[in-house]
Scaffold this active site. Structure first.
Site, mmCIF file in Angstrom:
data_model
loop_
_atom_site.group_PDB
_atom_site.id
_atom_site.type_symbol
_atom_site.label_atom_id
_atom_site.label_comp_id
_atom_site.label_asym_id
_atom_site.label_seq_id
_atom_site.Cartn_x
_atom_site.Cartn_y
_atom_site.Cartn_z
ATOM 1 N N HIS A 67 42.859 43.233 17.667
ATOM 2 C CA HIS A 67 44.397 43.522 18.228
ATOM 3 C C HIS A 67 44.681 44.346 19.275
ATOM 4 O O HIS A 67 45.537 45.115 19.753
ATOM 5 C CB HIS A 67 44.883 44.189 17.230
ATOM 6 C CG HIS A 67 45.124 43.470 15.788
ATOM 7 N ND1 HIS A 67 45.823 42.533 15.271
ATOM 8 C CD2 HIS A 67 44.254 43.858 15.015
ATOM 9 C CE1 HIS A 67 45.504 42.017 14.092
ATOM 10 N NE2 HIS A 67 44.581 42.865 13.736
ATOM 11 N N SER A 72 44.902 45.945 48.634
ATOM 12 C CA SER A 72 46.060 45.629 48.789
ATOM 13 C C SER A 72 46.456 46.214 50.404
ATOM 14 O O SER A 72 46.021 46.873 50.841
ATOM 15 C CB SER A 72 46.832 46.569 47.822
ATOM 16 O OG SER A 72 48.353 46.876 48.423
ATOM 17 N N LYS A 88 43.943 50.320 45.878
ATOM 18 C CA LYS A 88 43.561 49.143 44.860
ATOM 19 C C LYS A 88 42.222 48.557 45.094
ATOM 20 O O LYS A 88 41.649 48.299 46.084
ATOM 21 C CB LYS A 88 44.828 48.123 45.221
ATOM 22 C CG LYS A 88 46.087 48.595 44.874
ATOM 23 C CD LYS A 88 46.280 48.711 43.286
ATOM 24 C CE LYS A 88 46.671 47.527 42.720
ATOM 25 N NZ LYS A 88 47.610 46.740 43.120
ATOM 26 N N GLU A 138 41.012 36.747 37.978
ATOM 27 C CA GLU A 138 42.485 36.342 37.590
ATOM 28 C C GLU A 138 42.496 34.938 38.129
ATOM 29 O O GLU A 138 42.990 33.914 37.301
ATOM 30 C CB GLU A 138 43.284 37.058 38.613
ATOM 31 C CG GLU A 138 43.170 38.679 38.153
ATOM 32 C CD GLU A 138 44.299 39.515 39.118
ATOM 33 O OE1 GLU A 138 45.173 39.617 38.939
ATOM 34 O OE2 GLU A 138 43.600 39.921 40.133
#
Ligand code: ARG
Length: 461
Positions: free
Chosen positions: A149, A270, A276, A283
């Site tokens: 979980h 970024s 970043k 992704e």
């Protein structure tokens, strides 16, 4: 208003050429063998055979050098090649299509194409599996929380976690082999749907093209796309495995986890936030897995209502097929390098095992060893953990006196079981996370990889 361009538009609407031109090699190979069989059977003459083979050879060179005059007027690769053959050698070129239909031709081309691509995908899968084994071997000392979980559950070796993915990709490889089995029957010789009325030799063609058998039913042979559905399904499952791995990479490389650092190559910045390090490629793989599942669903939907035998709907199988082949290969390539080059932050991983009461199960097991029933022990430890959570202190900080106030079975040796590494080493059952077991798994994997490599080599030869 009259749309004068409509007939042209309709031609291109009905064409599969933009996709199936990628099948030119398989189409020519199939035609060469078909032609030789026709001559062998006396259906065409030896002189005709020679002319046709020569023409096909030239066409192959034209396509590969980019000189071939493709025409959308001609719908697909099959008709483009046939028309060009007739331009080159005259009417005799029209004899090539004797005892054949585009229906069994396209079924053949796709099968030949997928067989080749699956071998390449298998080689890539092996490389990914090997990369996982290497990484797991190199990180044997790293311990981390295992999660359920997405809550910290029990400490495990990072290598054990990686090797779970090895198992998934091993199954993917098996599924690819299953696809090969589904691709082992020759559809050519089925004609349009009913078989052909010439004395052809299907076994000869099958043998020449590397098929084990001929398809038994001509109607099934030309209307079957199970092999493609199986392939798209195998790729979807493989895609899902890559996606899950990438999801973990996204999590692990976040500041919250900090378990790994991706190589700079795999991070983008970024435009406004200089701190970043975005895991874009992980992704993208996560997203592309979704596209592959989409291709599977597309094809299932195309096929689901079709009466026998060939229907034009089936022409729409090209885009999903090529797209999934390209996508799965691209993703495998990226994910393998991403794993190979990532840095493991074992300090951060180990720190995470200190918080979150990961050894609570070990504490309960300790009481069980002292003779308490597991359910009772579980209840006692739950109470202890609750009290620790309230005070914000780790299990280790509790004094023996306090522990004894919960259950007098607690003794000095209890502190040994609260150590995460000790907890890992106690899980020494087969398939467990103890270092000895993981090392065993690594050895087994290396042996397996060697066997699989040899098998793949043998299959290519
Ligand atoms: N372009 C067609 C396809 O890709 C080839 C088979 C066409 N057969 C036919 N009877 N129209 O499916």
């Amino acid at each position: 208003m009259k749309d004068l361009l409509f007939p042209d538009f309709l031609k291109s609407f009905g064409a599969s050429l933009p996709w199936d031109r990628r099948l030119y090699k398989q189409d020519i190979l199939g035609s060469q063998v078909h032609c030789r069989m026709l001559a062998k059977q006396g259906i065409i003459s030896r002189e005709e055979e020679e002319l046709i083979l020569k023409g096909l050879g030239e066409i192959l060179r034209e396509i590969e050098s980019g000189e071939f005059p493709f025409s959308m007027e001609l719908e697909d690769i099959h008709m483009n090649i046939e028309r060009r053959l007739m331009e080159k050698i005259g009417d005799v070129g029209g004899k090539l299509h004797t005892a054949r239909s585009r229906n069994d031709q396209v079924a053949l081309d796709e099968r030949l194409y997928l067989r080749e691509e699956i071998r390449l995908i298998e080689a890539q899968l092996l490389e990914l599996m090997e990369t996982l084994v290497d990484k797991a071997q190199a990180s044997l000392r790293a311990i981390m929380p295992g999660y359920t979980h997405l809550q910290r559950a029990q400490p495990v070796l990072f290598s054990h976690h990686l090797m779970a993915y090895y198992e998934m990709f091993r199954r993917d490889l098996r599924r690819m082999e299953g696809c090969m089995e589904g691709l082992s029957e020759l559809p050519l010789g089925s004609g349009a749907l009913a078989g052909v009325d010439f004395p052809i030799d299907r076994e000869f063609v099958a043998k020449e093209l590397g098929f084990k058998r001929v398809c038994r039913n001509s109607m099934d042979a030309v209307s079957d796309r199970d092999f493609l559905l199986e392939f798209l399904s195998a790729c979807s499952i493989l895609g899902i495995h890559m996606s899950r791995l990438c999801e973990e990479i996204v999590l692990w490389s976040s500041q919250e986890f900090g378990f790994i650092k991706l190589a700079d190559l795999f991070c983008t910045g970024s435009s406004i936030m200089p701190q970043k390090r975005n895991p874009d490629y992980a992704e993208l793989i996560r997203a592309k897995a979704g596209l592959m599942v989409g291709n599977l669903v597309s094809m299932l939907m195309v096929m689901k209502g079709l009466p026998l035998a060939y229907n034009k709907d089936m022409q729409e199988d090209k885009r999903p097929m090529f797209e999934t082949v390209d996508t799965v290969k691209d993703c495998l390539r990226v994910v393998t390098q991403m794993i190979r080059t990532m840095e493991v932050n074992s300090t951060r991983m180990a720190m995470a095992t200190e918080e979150g009461y990961l050894t609570a199960t070990d504490l309960a097991d300790y009481l069980v060893e002292k003779g308490r029933p597991f359910r009772k022990a579980h209840g006692v430890v739950a109470e202890i953990v609750r009290s620790c959570v309230e005070r914000g202190v780790p299990l280790r900080s509790l004094g023996l006196e306090e522990l004894k106030s919960y259950d007098e079975a607690f003794d000095e040796d209890v502190y040994l079981v609260l150590d995460p590494r000790a907890s890992i080493e106690r899980r020494a059952t087969r398939g467990g996370t103890a270092t000895s077991r993981v090392m065993e798994a690594l050895e087994e994997a290396r042996r397996e990889l060697e066997e699989l490599r040899a098998a793949l080599k043998g299959a290519e030869a």
